[in-house]
Design an enzyme around this catalytic site. Structure first.
Site, PDB file in Angstrom:
ATOM      1  N   LYS A 407      36.340  47.438  99.314  1.00 15.47           N
ATOM      2  CA  LYS A 407      34.946  47.167 100.098  1.00 15.47           C
ATOM      3  C   LYS A 407      35.301  46.433 101.293  1.00 15.47           C
ATOM      4  O   LYS A 407      34.191  46.367 102.084  1.00 15.47           O
ATOM      5  CB  LYS A 407      34.004  46.558  99.244  1.00 15.47           C
ATOM      6  CG  LYS A 407      33.474  47.069  97.782  1.00 15.47           C
ATOM      7  CD  LYS A 407      32.736  46.478  96.902  1.00 15.47           C
ATOM      8  CE  LYS A 407      32.164  47.517  95.939  1.00 15.47           C
ATOM      9  NZ  LYS A 407      33.141  47.752  95.138  1.00 15.47           N
ATOM     10  N   SER A 449      35.445  44.043  84.048  1.00 21.96           N
ATOM     11  CA  SER A 449      35.289  42.748  84.531  1.00 21.96           C
ATOM     12  C   SER A 449      33.989  42.090  84.747  1.00 21.96           C
ATOM     13  O   SER A 449      32.768  43.223  84.267  1.00 21.96           O
ATOM     14  CB  SER A 449      35.653  43.090  86.232  1.00 21.96           C
ATOM     15  OG  SER A 449      34.816  43.860  86.850  1.00 21.96           O
TER      16      SER A 449
END
Length: 628
Positions: A407, A449
């Site tokens: 990102k 996660s």
């Protein structure tokens, strides 16, 4: 109360067999008509020969094995014992008796003894297995096993003893195995026949017994199960089987990670051991998904200590408790602290002197950091990285590794922009010189996660839906947590200073397809559990990039790691200005904050300025750890 132990019974049985072998040796030598002279030799020598052989069997330890599990090693031990015992017969006769024994008897006796003793042992095992395995085969749920190799051969007896499953046949794509049998079970054909066979044999479950084939082959088998409407199960991973952590019978349901995972990562373990063994390694954000897995992977290389730096007391306590159970020999030093507290970081590094610091502490949830929390994202992701990096440089830590994200490439959200600015801060510190080599590792979403889409989808499916997906075309790269941690270690080993390592994320996957796979794996249909598209959330892209347009890459010696050449920070005053900005009062208004952040990261295009266009993406399947 038992009068005799099992080993004593076996010993007495072998004495009888030894006598029978000696007697049969004479019979065979004289074509079943023993002359009178040699009848006397037979009966005079028999007790002495058998007694000596029995003594040798005892001394060698032949009775430590378990008959019901008699196997090839037991047969080898038996042959060695008989061979040693066979030397006793001629010695006893020649040195202590006045009788004649034909030399051929000395050859026939051990051969017959091996046949008799081995035959009785394996007959007993066959009887026990027929009694237990055969009876259990008629019980349990009917199941087909996909794969007819070594794993299946180990699997069939184990799972059938449990009584939970009744194996009705095997499938394998190797045409040479078709119509052959394994433990009396026929290989019925290729995996593509699963749907027809499951329908004809009324099977609702299948076990995928192919841990050592490529992931694509396992995924195809799992997809075949989903298409056939049977519940897929799988054996443990090949690595777990080899390490002995679990047995092949520990079958479990196929999970979506099995469909989306990749082949095991190969890292340069010998060189990593040279770097880490006997040294101190520090991990910030050690209680998080990546940080905790880094600690586990680092423990494999026997560091003298792992310094676990974490702000969350509960997460740190959980990690320490896990290490006490799983890695009891590994020293772990829990340090509670905030990565923005440079003095605390410096004190910890001065005390423990790590050879490498892995900086995994960060705020990563995209929508949460986009609004009122934007300033905190800047302080934590940029300020925390700068504090940790400065502390490492001041303490002379040889290596500092920043864990970054895809990102950070052409970011459209605050989280991505702050991670890119953190990368730039490390590059600027590296330009100052010093003994610390700064490296950055960039990768995409990780399966399982914190904040992962998979647990979210599982909860929604358990409630009966709907499963919420933001956009029908949203795609993401993915990686398992262990794979990400291993490649971070690999990149740390290769880092020489200022590199941005880009990890091979494989093919992008479509979140809508992921949702459909999870619905089918749950046993439901899309008619029963609906998919609902809710629209892109603040700061969210349809797809993530791993390289910005003004970057180029070059390969490394590792096939899954490349090096990106990002634009350099050549302004010597840039870092000082950044430090002044971070130490000042950041705008409370998120729009103003995003505007200031864009001045530092020129490739950052806030969505309030440039809305993300709707783009069509190629079909794929997979998760998004930031998607919900």
């Amino acid at each position: 109360m038992k009068l005799l132990s099992r080993s004593t019974v076996v010993f007495l049985c072998d004495i009888v067999l030894a006598g029978a072998a000696w007697y049969l040796s004479f019979l065979l030598r004289f074509n079943f008509s023993i002359p009178e002279d040699f009848v006397r030799s037979l009966w005079v020598t028999l007790p002495w020969v058998v007694g000596a052989q029995a003594l040798v069997f005892r001394l060698i330890g032949l009775y430590q094995g378990i008959w019901r599990f008699a196997s090839l090693p037991d047969l080898q031990q038996l042959v060695r014992s008989v061979a040693a015992a066979a030397l006793c017969a001629p010695l006893i006769v020649l040195l202590g008796m006045s009788v004649v024994v034909p030399r051929s008897v000395y050859v026939l006796d051990p051969i017959l003894l091996i046949i008799l003793m081995g035959g009785v042992r394996f007959a007993y095992r066959a009887w026990r297995e027929h009694r237990e395995f055969g009876a259990l085969m008629a019980k349990g749920k009917p199941v087909l096993v996909l794969g007819a190799g070594e794993t299946a051969a180990r699997l069939l007896p184990d799972i059938s003893r449990s009584g939970q499953w009744r194996v009705v046949g095997l499938l394998d794509d190797n045409a040479k195995k078709h119509d052959r049998t394994l433990y009396g079970l026929r290989v019925l054909g290729p995996v593509r026949e699963l749907e027809r066979l499951a329908r004809e044999m009324k099977v609702s479950h299948a076990i995928i017994a192919m841990p050592n084939v490529s992931h694509e082959a396992r995924r195809d088998a799992a997809n075949a199960c989903v298409r056939a409407g049977v519940k897929p199960m799988t054996v443990p991973s090949f690595d777990d089987l080899i390490s002995g952590k679990v047995s092949v019978a520990a079958v479990r349901e196929v999970e979506v990670e099995d469909l989306l995972g990749r082949d095991p990562v190969k890292i340069d373990a010998p060189r990593l051991r040279q770097l880490i063994e006997g040294q101190v390694v520090m991990v910030t954000g050690a209680g998080g998904s990546i940080g905790s897995e880094l600690c586990r992977q680092i423990a494999r290389f026997s560091p003298s200590a792992i310094v676990a730096f974490e702000r969350g007391e509960f997460f740190l306590y959980t990690l320490v408790e896990e290490f006490a159970e799983v890695f009891p020999q590994q020293r772990i030093e829990p340090v509670i602290g905030d990565v923005r507290d440079e003095a605390r970081l410096t004190a910890a590094m001065q005390q423990y002197r790590p050879v490498v610091v892995f900086h995994a502490a960060a705020y990563k949830h995209v929508p949460l950091m986009e609004g009122a929390n934007a300033a905190e994202a800047v302080r934590n992701n940029v300020g925390g990285t700068l504090a940790a990096a400065r502390a490492a440089q001041a303490c002379g830590v040889p290596r500092f590794v920043l864990v970054s994200t895809d990102k950070a490439v052409n970011p459209v959200n605050v989280m991505g922009a702050t991670k890119r600015l953190a990368e730039m801060a490390c590059q600027a510190l590296a330009a100052r010189g010093g003994t610390t080599a700064f490296s950055t590792v960039r990768f995409g979403n990780v399966l399982g996660s914190a904040g992962s889409v998979i647990p979210k989808f599982q909860e929604q499916i358990a409630r009966g839906g709907p499963v919420t997906v933001t956009h029908p075309d949203i795609i993401r790269y993915f990686m398992s947590i262990p794979e990400a941690a291993q490649l971070v270690l690999q990149a740390a080993l290769m880092g020489e200073g200022s590199e941005i390592f880009v990890l091979d994320m494989g093919e992008p996957v479509r979140i809508a397809d992921l949702a459909r796979d999870m619905i089918r794996l749950s046993g439901a249909s899309e008619d029963e559990v609906k998919i609902e598209f809710t629209g892109l959330r603040p700061g969210e892209k349809l797809f993530e990039e791993l390289l910005a347009s003004d970057e180029t890459t070059r390969p490394t010696h590792h096939p899954k790691v490349r090096i990106a050449r990002a634009r350099a920070i050549d302004d010597t005053l840039w870092l000082a200005r950044l430090e002044r900005w971070l130490s000042g009062v950041l705008p409370v208004d998120p729009v103003a904050l995003r505007s200031e952040l864009a001045q530092w990261v020129t490739e950052y295009k806030p969505q309030n300025d440039a809305p993300q266009p709707v783009m069509r993406a190629p079909a794929a399947t997979g998760p998004d750890s930031q998607q919900a």
